[in-house]
Design a protein around this motif. Structure first.
Motif, PDB file in Angstrom:
ATOM      1  N   LYS A 177       0.827  -1.207   0.000  1.00 35.11           N
ATOM      2  CA  LYS A 177       0.000   0.000   0.000  1.00 35.11           C
ATOM      3  C   LYS A 177       0.863   1.260   0.000  1.00 35.11           C
ATOM      4  CE  LYS A 177      -3.939  -2.129   2.305  1.00 35.11           C
ATOM      5  NZ  LYS A 177      -4.773  -2.145   3.515  1.00 35.11           N
ATOM      6  N   VAL A 178       1.925   1.238   0.788  1.00 39.30           N
ATOM      7  CA  VAL A 178       2.815   2.398   0.862  1.00 39.30           C
ATOM      8  C   VAL A 178       3.532   2.609  -0.470  1.00 39.30           C
ATOM      9  CG1 VAL A 178       4.905   3.313   1.954  1.00 39.30           C
ATOM     10  CG2 VAL A 178       3.115   2.271   3.347  1.00 39.30           C
ATOM     11  N   LEU A 179       4.025   1.527  -1.063  1.00 35.24           N
ATOM     12  CA  LEU A 179       4.725   1.642  -2.342  1.00 35.24           C
ATOM     13  C   LEU A 179       3.780   2.084  -3.464  1.00 35.24           C
ATOM     14  CD1 LEU A 179       7.088  -1.437  -2.086  1.00 35.24           C
ATOM     15  CD2 LEU A 179       7.757   0.975  -2.122  1.00 35.24           C
ATOM     16  N   THR A 180       2.543   1.629  -3.423  1.00 31.53           N
ATOM     17  CA  THR A 180       1.555   2.086  -4.404  1.00 31.53           C
ATOM     18  C   THR A 180       1.275   3.573  -4.229  1.00 31.53           C
ATOM     19  OG1 THR A 180       0.537  -0.099  -4.516  1.00 31.53           O
ATOM     20  CG2 THR A 180      -0.793   1.752  -5.265  1.00 31.53           C
ATOM     21  N   ALA A 181       1.135   4.001  -2.988  1.00 31.08           N
ATOM     22  CA  ALA A 181       0.912   5.424  -2.723  1.00 31.08           C
ATOM     23  C   ALA A 181       2.101   6.257  -3.203  1.00 31.08           C
ATOM     24  CB  ALA A 181       0.664   5.652  -1.238  1.00 31.08           C
ATOM     25  N   ALA A 182       3.298   5.742  -3.006  1.00 32.58           N
ATOM     26  CA  ALA A 182       4.487   6.458  -3.471  1.00 32.58           C
ATOM     27  C   ALA A 182       4.488   6.576  -4.993  1.00 32.58           C
ATOM     28  CB  ALA A 182       5.744   5.743  -2.989  1.00 32.58           C
ATOM     29  N   ALA A 183       4.120   5.504  -5.669  1.00 34.41           N
ATOM     30  CA  ALA A 183       4.071   5.549  -7.131  1.00 34.41           C
ATOM     31  C   ALA A 183       2.972   6.485  -7.611  1.00 34.41           C
ATOM     32  CB  ALA A 183       3.864   4.144  -7.686  1.00 34.41           C
ATOM     33  N   LEU A 184       1.881   6.548  -6.889  1.00 37.23           N
ATOM     34  CA  LEU A 184       0.777   7.428  -7.285  1.00 37.23           C
ATOM     35  C   LEU A 184       1.130   8.908  -7.160  1.00 37.23           C
ATOM     36  CD1 LEU A 184      -2.342   5.502  -5.948  1.00 37.23           C
ATOM     37  CD2 LEU A 184      -1.614   5.805  -8.322  1.00 37.23           C
ATOM     38  N   THR A 185       2.142   9.229  -6.363  1.00 31.94           N
ATOM     39  CA  THR A 185       2.570  10.629  -6.313  1.00 31.94           C
ATOM     40  C   THR A 185       3.087  11.075  -7.671  1.00 31.94           C
ATOM     41  OG1 THR A 185       4.811  10.084  -5.550  1.00 31.94           O
ATOM     42  CG2 THR A 185       3.152  10.534  -3.858  1.00 31.94           C
ATOM     43  N   TYR A 186       3.650  10.152  -8.447  1.00 29.06           N
ATOM     44  CA  TYR A 186       4.115  10.480  -9.788  1.00 29.06           C
ATOM     45  C   TYR A 186       2.934  10.704 -10.734  1.00 29.06           C
ATOM     46  CZ  TYR A 186       8.830   9.520  -8.323  1.00 29.06           C
ATOM     47  OH  TYR A 186      10.039   9.580  -7.671  1.00 29.06           O
ATOM     48  N   VAL A 187       1.837   9.996 -10.507  1.00 26.57           N
ATOM     49  CA  VAL A 187       0.624  10.233 -11.293  1.00 26.57           C
ATOM     50  C   VAL A 187       0.092  11.637 -10.993  1.00 26.57           C
ATOM     51  CG1 VAL A 187      -1.751   9.480 -11.690  1.00 26.57           C
ATOM     52  CG2 VAL A 187       0.059   7.777 -11.392  1.00 26.57           C
ATOM     53  N   ALA A 188       0.085  12.002  -9.724  1.00 25.14           N
ATOM     54  CA  ALA A 188      -0.376  13.334  -9.334  1.00 25.14           C
ATOM     55  C   ALA A 188       0.526  14.415  -9.930  1.00 25.14           C
ATOM     56  CB  ALA A 188      -0.418  13.455  -7.820  1.00 25.14           C
ATOM     57  N   ALA A 189       1.831  14.182  -9.929  1.00 24.20           N
ATOM     58  CA  ALA A 189       2.765  15.153 -10.514  1.00 24.20           C
ATOM     59  C   ALA A 189       2.525  15.300 -12.013  1.00 24.20           C
ATOM     60  CB  ALA A 189       4.200  14.734 -10.245  1.00 24.20           C
ATOM     61  N   LEU A 190       2.262  14.193 -12.689  1.00 25.96           N
ATOM     62  CA  LEU A 190       1.970  14.250 -14.116  1.00 25.96           C
ATOM     63  C   LEU A 190       0.676  15.005 -14.374  1.00 25.96           C
ATOM     64  CD1 LEU A 190       2.542  13.475 -17.058  1.00 25.96           C
ATOM     65  CD2 LEU A 190       1.359  11.315 -16.611  1.00 25.96           C
ATOM     66  N   ALA A 191      -0.355  14.744 -13.592  1.00 26.24           N
ATOM     67  CA  ALA A 191      -1.628  15.452 -13.760  1.00 26.24           C
ATOM     68  C   ALA A 191      -1.450  16.953 -13.542  1.00 26.24           C
ATOM     69  CB  ALA A 191      -2.675  14.891 -12.801  1.00 26.24           C
ATOM     70  N   THR A 192      -0.688  17.313 -12.537  1.00 29.91           N
ATOM     71  CA  THR A 192      -0.414  18.721 -12.272  1.00 29.91           C
ATOM     72  C   THR A 192       0.338  19.355 -13.430  1.00 29.91           C
ATOM     73  OG1 THR A 192      -0.348  18.289  -9.902  1.00 29.91           O
ATOM     74  CG2 THR A 192       0.686  20.317 -10.652  1.00 29.91           C
ATOM     75  N   ALA A 193       1.332  18.652 -13.941  1.00 31.79           N
ATOM     76  CA  ALA A 193       2.110  19.178 -15.060  1.00 31.79           C
ATOM     77  C   ALA A 193       1.237  19.342 -16.303  1.00 31.79           C
ATOM     78  CB  ALA A 193       3.291  18.261 -15.357  1.00 31.79           C
ATOM     79  N   LEU A 194       0.354  18.384 -16.560  1.00 25.14           N
ATOM     80  CA  LEU A 194      -0.548  18.490 -17.713  1.00 25.14           C
ATOM     81  C   LEU A 194      -1.482  19.697 -17.574  1.00 25.14           C
ATOM     82  CD1 LEU A 194      -1.500  14.772 -18.378  1.00 25.14           C
ATOM     83  CD2 LEU A 194      -0.327  16.316 -19.952  1.00 25.14           C
ATOM     84  N   LEU A 195      -2.010  19.898 -16.382  1.00 25.87           N
ATOM     85  CA  LEU A 195      -2.880  21.054 -16.166  1.00 25.87           C
ATOM     86  C   LEU A 195      -2.120  22.363 -16.313  1.00 25.87           C
ATOM     87  CD1 LEU A 195      -5.086  19.738 -13.230  1.00 25.87           C
ATOM     88  CD2 LEU A 195      -5.773  20.110 -15.609  1.00 25.87           C
ATOM     89  N   ASN A 196      -0.889  22.405 -15.837  1.00 22.88           N
ATOM     90  CA  ASN A 196      -0.070  23.603 -16.011  1.00 22.88           C
ATOM     91  C   ASN A 196       0.243  23.845 -17.483  1.00 22.88           C
ATOM     92  OD1 ASN A 196       0.195  24.743 -13.448  1.00 22.88           O
ATOM     93  ND2 ASN A 196       1.719  23.222 -12.874  1.00 22.88           N
ATOM     94  N   LEU A 197       0.479  22.772 -18.228  1.00 23.23           N
ATOM     95  CA  LEU A 197       0.724  22.914 -19.662  1.00 23.23           C
ATOM     96  C   LEU A 197      -0.515  23.482 -20.352  1.00 23.23           C
ATOM     97  CD1 LEU A 197       2.526  22.507 -22.134  1.00 23.23           C
ATOM     98  CD2 LEU A 197       1.676  20.152 -22.251  1.00 23.23           C
TER      99      LEU A 197
END
Length: 99
Positions: A68-88
């Motif tokens: 669960k912790v490792l999945t949550a850590a990987a999901l932070t990269y999904v959140a970063a990508l979503a943020t970057a896409l919205l900023n773009l």
């Protein structure tokens, strides 16, 4: 990404569309990099969990919680990508208002 925002701001201030376009292009490269590294991060989390499980470092309950912790850590990269896409998209909208 550090250079892209100042280029966009300077392009807006001086009404220079090529500067805005260059800033958007640089930020697009950041988004592309984050997209490419996303599968790598999920794979790293999966391999770490497999290593913990096969090494018998953790018991079965701890392996589950670690997953669960490792999945949550990987999901932070999904959140970063979503943020970057919205900023773009925001940068593209700013550029669209300058035409």
């Amino acid at each position: 990404s550090t250079l892209s925002y100042p280029l966009v701001v300077l392009g807006v201030i001086f009404q220079a569309l090529p500067l805005i376009d260059l800033g958007i292009l640089l930020f697009s490269l950041v988004v592309l990099f984050q997209l490419v590294t996303l599968p790598v991060e999920f794979n790293a989390s999966r391999r770490a969990l497999n290593t913990l499980e096969s090494s018998h470092i953790l018991d079965s309950n701890e392996v589950s919680q670690s997953g669960k912790v490792l999945t949550a850590a990987a999901l932070t990269y999904v959140a970063a990508l979503a943020t970057a896409l919205l900023n773009l998209l925001r940068l593209i909208a700013i550029r669209g208002n300058r035409d």
